[in-house]
Enzyme design. Structure first.
Site, PDB file in Angstrom:
ATOM      1  N   SER A 133      -9.660  -0.256   7.088  1.00 41.39           N
ATOM      2  CA  SER A 133      -9.137  -0.157   5.718  1.00 41.39           C
ATOM      3  C   SER A 133      -8.490  -1.414   5.146  1.00 41.39           C
ATOM      4  CB  SER A 133      -8.132   0.983   5.629  1.00 41.39           C
ATOM      5  OG  SER A 133      -8.817   2.201   5.600  1.00 41.39           O
ATOM      6  N   SER A 183      -9.807   2.262   3.021  1.00 36.94           N
ATOM      7  CA  SER A 183      -8.943   2.941   2.084  1.00 36.94           C
ATOM      8  C   SER A 183      -8.053   2.009   1.261  1.00 36.94           C
ATOM      9  CB  SER A 183      -8.060   3.928   2.848  1.00 36.94           C
ATOM     10  OG  SER A 183      -7.162   3.218   3.697  1.00 36.94           O
ATOM     11  N   LYS A 243       0.852  -1.200   0.000  1.00 37.27           N
ATOM     12  CA  LYS A 243       0.000   0.000   0.000  1.00 37.27           C
ATOM     13  C   LYS A 243       0.883   1.244   0.000  1.00 37.27           C
ATOM     14  CE  LYS A 243      -4.024   1.832   2.579  1.00 37.27           C
ATOM     15  NZ  LYS A 243      -4.796   1.696   3.847  1.00 37.27           N
TER      16      LYS A 243
HETATM   17  N1  GLN Z   1     -12.847   4.260   6.411  1.00 36.91           N
HETATM   18  C1  GLN Z   1     -12.161   4.694   7.582  1.00 36.91           C
HETATM   19  C2  GLN Z   1     -11.808   6.142   7.467  1.00 36.91           C
HETATM   20  O1  GLN Z   1     -12.165   6.723   6.528  1.00 36.91           O
HETATM   21  C3  GLN Z   1     -10.976   3.825   7.828  1.00 36.91           C
HETATM   22  C4  GLN Z   1      -9.725   4.292   7.238  1.00 36.91           C
HETATM   23  C5  GLN Z   1      -8.562   3.392   7.538  1.00 36.91           C
HETATM   24  O2  GLN Z   1      -8.701   2.363   8.180  1.00 36.91           O
HETATM   25  N2  GLN Z   1      -7.392   3.827   7.106  1.00 36.91           N
HETATM   26  O3  GLN Z   1     -11.197   6.711   8.290  1.00 36.91           O
END
Ligand code: GLN
Length: 506
Positions: free
Chosen positions: A180, A156, A81
């Site tokens: 994410s 994400s 990532k």
């Molecule tokens: N969807 C969550 C957010 O927008 C999780 C993001 C993540 O785990 N990096 O913060």
């Protein structure tokens, strides 16, 4: 041969390399060819490092030929990532503010991959700075779900999940602050694990919500995720939250799940507040209940329990996380890294900084910096940040109470299947609602896994298990047991993918 190598699991590929049936170079070439063939449609990768990957593969083959002691995954390629730094390879976190930045060092987990002989194929797409649940907040265009190219791959870490789902990589690394790794796994029919907070060093991962962030594996099977977790986990002095603990082999824990009676007598609790109710698609609930039936067939005891504060987890998270973001993203100041915009006319430091941040950050990053700064400001601190911290403590207590009664908790990983691109763009709270089931584990620092439980209208559904801190092994055992039981029903259907991509897959 090319197609067959990309269809293998990481464990199978490692075995084929170990026995000399194939080589790391051939495996890496096959995945690079697959990326070439499908990534124009999927956009899972922000950067592909063909030369670097092939050089690492050749080195892995050379070490094998020389008789070196090698790791179980030696030679198997992996994707990373793009909020995890890689020496000499551009790292952007999908933000314009870091475009062109080439890190001078490797993250701890990347050092581990290199030492274990896993060639790095490239860097995967994400929501800018890992803020989002759809990968649409990437400054470099959205990733598409390999099951249906008009749908989101989750976020994400949509790039890592999509790369694995589309057979572009057998393995990938993600980061999980509020879901994410797990939510993208759920909506792409893959496996994702958020380890115990402190179980994997974050040294070299771009900080977002430091009290929540955790690096973990993405894969197509539970065993593959466990094998990768074994490579990246363990203590590192450079991350002060890193736990010094004698972790067991997670691959062994996954293999234990395949034994007879592996989950017999296992007490599984279902937290009512994140397993049904408003916002849950009926088909997701039906699939989840069918998975619980299979677990009962395997001898597990399933009980529904109340964890009342879990309902407030999303609200608390979306104060705490932006508060931490507002301070973590202050480092992108036009001086030390990446973009610098010098406005016309006499420029002072403040004007350069503000022009750079205005041009460099996308809307979601700006929204969270503003929200977080507000939540921390004097006069509002107690009402927002302070209150959210209290809710966090209550969520932790609910977990402690739950784990006094059961061994693991189970819930759907996402209330819905993958939605269509653009569908939730008009209202950020709709996007935040996708994280209802994943966020509690981050607030409490406990480990959680998502694995495919079935299909709803032809789209993947994921089931999530959570365990007490440091008991990650339990997740691999129950996950592998359920995976095996469900595979018997579904065959390879779950890995079929979008029609556009199937041709090149098989
Ligand atoms: N969807 C969550 C957010 O927008 C999780 C993001 C993540 O785990 N990096 O913060």
């Amino acid at each position: 041969m090319t197609d067959r190598l990309t269809a293998l699991t990481a464990a199978e590929l490692a075995e084929a390399i170990r026995t000399g049936e194939t080589t790391s170079v051939a495996a890496t070439e096959a995945h690079l060819a697959r990326i070439d063939a499908v990534d124009g449609a999927v956009n899972a990768f922000l950067a592909v490092d063909a030369d670097g990957a092939l050089a690492q593969a050749a080195e892995a083959d050379r070490r094998r030929a020389a008789g070196d002691e090698l790791s179980p995954l030696a030679g198997v390629p992996v994707a990373v990532k793009d909020n995890i730094v890689t020496e000499g390879l551009e790292t952007t976190a999908a933000s314009r503010i870091l475009a062109g930045w080439v890190p001078p060092y490797d993250a701890h987990v990347v050092e581990r991959l290199r030492a274990a002989g896993l060639p790095i194929l490239g860097k995967t797409n994400l929501d800018e700075f890992a803020m989002g649940s759809s990968t649409e907040h990437s400054a470099f265009g959205p990733t598409r779900n390999p099951w249906d190219l008009e749908r989101i791959p989750g976020g994400s870490g949509g790039g890592s999940a999509a790369a694995v789902a589309a057979f572009e990589a057998p393995l990938a690394l993600g980061t999980d602050t509020g879901g994410s790794i797990r939510q993208p796994a759920a909506v792409t029919g893959t496996v994702g694990v958020k380890p115990t907070y402190g179980g994997v060093s974050r040294y070299g991962s771009l900080a977002m919500g430091s009290s929540l962030d955790q690096i973990g594996p993405a894969a197509r099977t539970v065993l593959d995720a466990a094998l990768l977790h074994d490579v990246i986990g363990g203590h590192d002095r450079r991350d002060q939250t890193s736990i010094d603990h004698a972790w067991p082999s997670f691959a062994d824990a996954a293999r234990a799940g395949l034994g007879d009676g592996a989950v017999k007598g296992l007490r599984i609790g279902v937290p009512r507040q994140i397993a049904e109710g408003e916002g849950f698609e009926p088909a997701v609930i039906a699939d989840f209940r069918a998975a619980l039936d299979r677990l009962r067939d395997l001898g597990a005891e399933v009980t529904w329990i109340d964890t009342e504060t879990f309902e407030y987890a999303v609200a608390a998270y979306y104060l705490l996380m932006p508060a931490e973001v507002s301070s973590n993203l202050a480092r992108y100041d036009s001086v030390r890294y990446g973009l610098r915009v010098v406005p016309e006319g006499a420029a002072n430091v403040e004007r350069v900084m503000s022009a750079t941040r205005a041009a460099g950050f996308g809307d979601e990053a700006k929204r969270r910096i503003l929200l977080g700064t507000y939540a921390l400001s004097s006069g509002y601190y107690d009402a927002y940040y302070g209150k959210a911290q209290q809710v966090r403590t209550l969520v932790q207590r609910d977990f402690a109470d739950a784990f006094a009664q059961v061994d693991v908790l189970a819930a759907p990983t996402s209330p819905t299947v993958a939605w269509t691109l653009g569908e939730r763009g008009d209202d950020p709270t709709k996007m935040y609602a996708a994280d209802l089931t994943t966020i509690p584990a981050n607030l409490a620092g406990v480990p959680a896994i998502s694995l495919p439980s079935g299909l709803a209208d032809g789209l993947p559904v994921g089931i999530q298990f959570m365990a007490p801190a440091r008991e990650d092994a339990r997740l691999y055992t129950v996950g592998a047991a359920l995976e095996a039981a469900l595979d018997a029903d579904r065959g390879a259907a779950l890995l079929a993918g979008a029609p556009e991509l199937q041709e090149a897959t098989r």
